[in-house]
Design a protein around this motif. Sequence first.
Motif, PDB file in Angstrom:
ATOM      1  N   VAL A  39       0.838  -1.204   0.000  1.00 45.92           N
ATOM      2  CA  VAL A  39       0.000   0.000   0.000  1.00 45.92           C
ATOM      3  C   VAL A  39       0.872   1.253   0.000  1.00 45.92           C
ATOM      4  O   VAL A  39       0.606   2.213  -0.739  1.00 45.92           O
ATOM      5  N   ASP A  85      -6.802   2.372   5.975  1.00 42.48           N
ATOM      6  CA  ASP A  85      -6.526   2.214   4.542  1.00 42.48           C
ATOM      7  C   ASP A  85      -5.934   0.845   4.208  1.00 42.48           C
ATOM      8  O   ASP A  85      -5.750   0.517   3.043  1.00 42.48           O
ATOM      9  N   ILE A  86      -5.616   0.065   5.222  1.00 43.76           N
ATOM     10  CA  ILE A  86      -4.985  -1.243   5.047  1.00 43.76           C
ATOM     11  C   ILE A  86      -6.012  -2.338   5.279  1.00 43.76           C
ATOM     12  O   ILE A  86      -6.759  -2.294   6.259  1.00 43.76           O
TER      13      ILE A  86
END
Length: 91
Positions: A39, A85-86
């Motif tokens: 990411v 976001d992960i």
Amino acid sequence: MIVFIIQKGCTYKMAKRIMTDVCMEFAGSQYSIDTVKAVIKAKVAEKFPKLDVKKIGIYLQPETSFIYYTVNGEGSPEQFISFDDIEEVTV
């Protein structure tokens, strides 16, 4: 200085590579370090498309729920992502 001398007819066995999964656990969730790295690399490619990236530093701060990163040794307060976001690892 280390010098290797290889003689004709000698054979050397390479060490077997062992796969390792590293996960970070906090607040009841698990996050794969490989996913975090992927990411961050994608974020750096998006944010710095023309930069010759040689090194990315990743700094996990679970107490703030953020992952900060540096590019080629330089960072800024805007260079971070949230653990939200992960994708969480399912075990």
